[in-house]
Design a protein around this motif. Structure first.
Motif, PDB file in Angstrom:
ATOM      1  N   ALA A   1      -3.653  -8.539  -2.745  1.00  0.00           N
ATOM      2  CA  ALA A   1      -3.935  -7.770  -3.543  1.00  0.00           C
ATOM      3  C   ALA A   1      -3.000  -6.499  -3.878  1.00  0.00           C
ATOM      4  O   ALA A   1      -2.860  -6.029  -4.791  1.00  0.00           O
ATOM      5  CB  ALA A   1      -5.328  -6.577  -3.064  1.00  0.00           C
ATOM      6  N   SER A   2      -1.390  -6.906  -3.136  1.00  0.00           N
ATOM      7  CA  SER A   2      -0.363  -6.242  -4.016  1.00  0.00           C
ATOM      8  C   SER A   2       0.541  -6.793  -4.393  1.00  0.00           C
ATOM      9  O   SER A   2       0.562  -8.044  -5.036  1.00  0.00           O
ATOM     10  CB  SER A   2       0.260  -6.337  -1.767  1.00  0.00           C
ATOM     11  N   ILE A   3       1.023  -5.553  -5.286  1.00  0.00           N
ATOM     12  CA  ILE A   3       1.681  -5.305  -6.286  1.00  0.00           C
ATOM     13  C   ILE A   3       3.020  -6.513  -6.529  1.00  0.00           C
ATOM     14  O   ILE A   3       3.329  -7.583  -7.024  1.00  0.00           O
ATOM     15  CB  ILE A   3       2.334  -4.446  -7.078  1.00  0.00           C
TER      16      ILE A   3
ATOM     17  N   VAL B   1      11.619 -17.218  -3.732  1.00  0.00           N
ATOM     18  CA  VAL B   1      12.272 -16.949  -2.624  1.00  0.00           C
ATOM     19  C   VAL B   1      12.881 -15.677  -3.373  1.00  0.00           C
ATOM     20  O   VAL B   1      13.363 -15.106  -3.360  1.00  0.00           O
ATOM     21  CB  VAL B   1      13.146 -17.388  -1.922  1.00  0.00           C
ATOM     22  N   LEU B   2      14.390 -15.889  -4.392  1.00  0.00           N
ATOM     23  CA  LEU B   2      14.837 -14.725  -4.891  1.00  0.00           C
ATOM     24  C   LEU B   2      13.864 -13.643  -5.804  1.00  0.00           C
ATOM     25  O   LEU B   2      14.185 -12.578  -5.590  1.00  0.00           O
ATOM     26  CB  LEU B   2      15.850 -15.255  -6.340  1.00  0.00           C
TER      27      LEU B   2
ATOM     28  N   VAL C   1      11.159  -8.445  -5.630  1.00  0.00           N
ATOM     29  CA  VAL C   1      10.840  -7.725  -6.547  1.00  0.00           C
ATOM     30  C   VAL C   1      10.072  -6.684  -5.476  1.00  0.00           C
ATOM     31  O   VAL C   1      10.646  -5.672  -5.790  1.00  0.00           O
ATOM     32  CB  VAL C   1       8.997  -8.936  -6.472  1.00  0.00           C
ATOM     33  N   ASN C   2      10.247  -7.210  -4.171  1.00  0.00           N
ATOM     34  CA  ASN C   2      10.179  -6.802  -2.424  1.00  0.00           C
ATOM     35  C   ASN C   2      11.513  -5.374  -3.061  1.00  0.00           C
ATOM     36  O   ASN C   2      11.115  -4.618  -2.290  1.00  0.00           O
ATOM     37  CB  ASN C   2      10.724  -7.042  -1.552  1.00  0.00           C
TER      38      ASN C   2
ATOM     39  N   ARG D   1       7.432   2.211  -1.748  1.00  0.00           N
ATOM     40  CA  ARG D   1       7.296   2.679   0.007  1.00  0.00           C
ATOM     41  C   ARG D   1       8.056   3.501   0.489  1.00  0.00           C
ATOM     42  O   ARG D   1       7.042   4.084   0.952  1.00  0.00           O
ATOM     43  CB  ARG D   1       7.849   1.008   0.526  1.00  0.00           C
ATOM     44  N   LYS D   2       8.865   3.470   0.189  1.00  0.00           N
ATOM     45  CA  LYS D   2       9.644   4.720   0.648  1.00  0.00           C
ATOM     46  C   LYS D   2       8.565   5.795   0.552  1.00  0.00           C
ATOM     47  O   LYS D   2       8.262   7.228   1.484  1.00  0.00           O
ATOM     48  CB  LYS D   2      10.871   5.148  -0.077  1.00  0.00           C
TER      49      LYS D   2
END
Ligand code: ADP
Length: 466
Positions: free
Chosen positions: A6-8, A185-186, A191-192, A199-200
């Motif tokens: 469910a994560s973006i 992968v890239l 996105v991460n 997240r911060k």
């Protein structure tokens, strides 16, 4: 690594990867299809051209030699290693055929003979797979004047080209898969990285509490515009919350202060009336005693509220001084023994010294001992143990009383929280004691812990740095 469907991050990555697969797959598929068409079209056109010009070619040669020989000449002239021509008469016999048919790969597995023996294809121009080879077959009727000579077969063996083409297609497919994998992968990393500010922000927001509301400000390095807007809004919200919190704290503090002064006076008058008046009837004395005790309880409640409000606002002052805990504990236990003979001291570390505010620590211990006595039978002992573990001096207040249910263990430090409202009220508590104890202990850089088992008793542990 855990996948949160469910994560973006997962949704964005899978969306982009899916789009790349469709895009690259589509382009590769279309390119292969077009390449094959172009390849086959060339061969088809060649076969058709040979068939169409055959009669003309034969006519030219016939001027110089007999018809049969002319036919053979044209056939040999137009044949190549991969292209064979033969003419089948209406009765099925072969009138002429290219020499190539009796050579090289055409002779493998009797291929040439099997091919010639095949029934006539339905279409004039077909692509056919026969004995693992790809062939373009063009069949046309050969006439000279009005006379039908037979069927002209022009067969182009395109196996080699088709194999090369298949090889290219395979390479294209493998490189597309590798490219999509690498791109996935890239994309996942990108996105991460893009979601890092969110997240911060989440981490910062998770640490917001009433005590640090005023100092908390969400600061992000180079966030995307949307996240920047969100953090701005959150900061505004934090400011407003902080103002509201400060107002509430000031209100509680002012009200407690304003009520405490006259109530202390009332309590004083009641006490002096009780002391001085000798001619009070028993009901009058009882009434005054109840009023005095309620006034006393309310004064303590107001004092607790005032302390909490001051602590919340960071205005609670601590006078830290070196304190020999052994003497100090014996003194506090001695004081408590006046009201209850359950309390006893156990000193395992006689020389431990801490830096603490003497009066505040006394308030802490009296509160904990008072609770231990209140919530256990008069026959059960209440032990105050002093020990040392590493850099920490620990004071444990243990009772064998009613204990605290597991579910309530981390709520008992909230203001006004009581485990059993009715029973706790009957003991005269305000529900503020443990909140103050926690505030005071933490104000002296200490830690407060509780262990308890329902029906078996509780142990409150105050740890202070030595
Ligand atoms: P109160 O003034 O009601 O004692 P506290 O903040 O001191 O308020 O304690 C909160 C609640 O924690 C109490 O109402 C009581 O239910 C529970 N509690 C505190 N100390 C003990 C103890 N030693 N044994 C059992 N329950 C306790």
């Amino acid at each position: 690594m855990k996948f949160d469907l469910a994560s973006i991050q997962f949704r964005l990555t899978s969306g982009i990867v899916l789009a790349s697969i469709l895009g690259i797959g589509g382009i590769s598929g279309w390119t292969s299809y077009r390449m094959q068409q172009i390849l086959i079209e060339g061969h088809k056109q060649n076969a058709v051209n040979i068939a169409q010009r055959f009669e003309q070619d034969v006519d030219l040669y016939e001027e110089m030699m007999p018809s049969r020989e002319a036919l053979q000449r044209v056939i040999n002239y137009r044949s190549t290693a991969d292209l064979a021509i033969w003419i089948r008469s209406p009765d099925g016999s072969i009138i002429a055929q290219s020499d190539t048919l009796s050579m090289g790969s055409w002779q493998q597995d009797n291929f040439a003979q099997n091919l010639i023996d095949l029934p006539k294809p339905e279409d004039a121009l077909t692509i056919r797979r026969f004995q693992d080879r790809y062939l373009v077959i063009c069949v046309s009727t050969l006439r000279f004047g009005n006379q039908v000579l037979g069927e002209l077969y022009v067969v182009d063996d395109i196996t080699q080209n088709q194999r090369s083409f298949n090889e290219v297609t395979r390479t294209l497919a493998v490189s597309s898969v590798l490219f999509v994998g690498f791109a996935a992968v890239l994309i996942a990393l990108y996105v991460n990285r893009s979601l890092r500010p969110i997240r911060k922000m989440n981490q910062l927001a998770a640490h917001v509490s009433a005590s640090n509301l005023a100092q908390t400000h969400l600061k992000l390095d180079n966030p995307p515009t949307e996240v920047k807007e969100l953090s701005k809004t959150l900061n505004l919200m934090l400011e407003r919350l902080s103002e509201a919190w400060e107002q509430q704290r000031r209100f509680v503090s002012d009200v407690s202060h304003e009520l405490r002064t006259p109530l202390t006076l009332v309590h004083g008058y009641l006490q002096s009336t009780l002391r001085r008046c000798r001619n009070l009837t028993e009901p009058q004395r009882e009434g005054l005693e109840i009023a005095a005790s309620e006034a006393d309880r309310t004064i303590r409640l107001l004092q607790d509220l005032l302390d909490l409000a001051r602590a919340d606002g960071g205005h609670l002052r601590f006078t830290l001084e070196p304190l020999q805990l052994k003497d100090f504990i014996l003194e506090v236990v001695g004081m408590c023994s006046y009201s209850s003979d359950q309390v006893m001291a156990e000193i395992a570390a006689p020389y431990v010294e801490v830096k603490a505010d003497r009066n505040r620590l006394k308030q802490v211990l009296i509160n904990l001992i008072d609770n231990a006595v209140k919530y256990s039978d008069a026959s059960e002992p209440v032990k105050v143990r002093l020990s040392q573990s590493g850099e920490w001096a620990t004071i444990e207040v243990c009772d064998r009383g009613r204990g605290i249910p597991m579910a309530d263990l981390n709520k008992i430090f909230d203001p006004f929280y009581r485990v059993d409202e009715d029973r706790s009220r009957a003991t005269g508590g305000t529900g503020l004691g443990l909140s103050i104890v926690k505030t005071l202990v933490e104000g002296m850089s200490g830690k407060l812990k509780v262990q308890s088992k329902l029906g078996e008793g509780s142990t409150f542990t105050v740890s202070l740095p030595t």
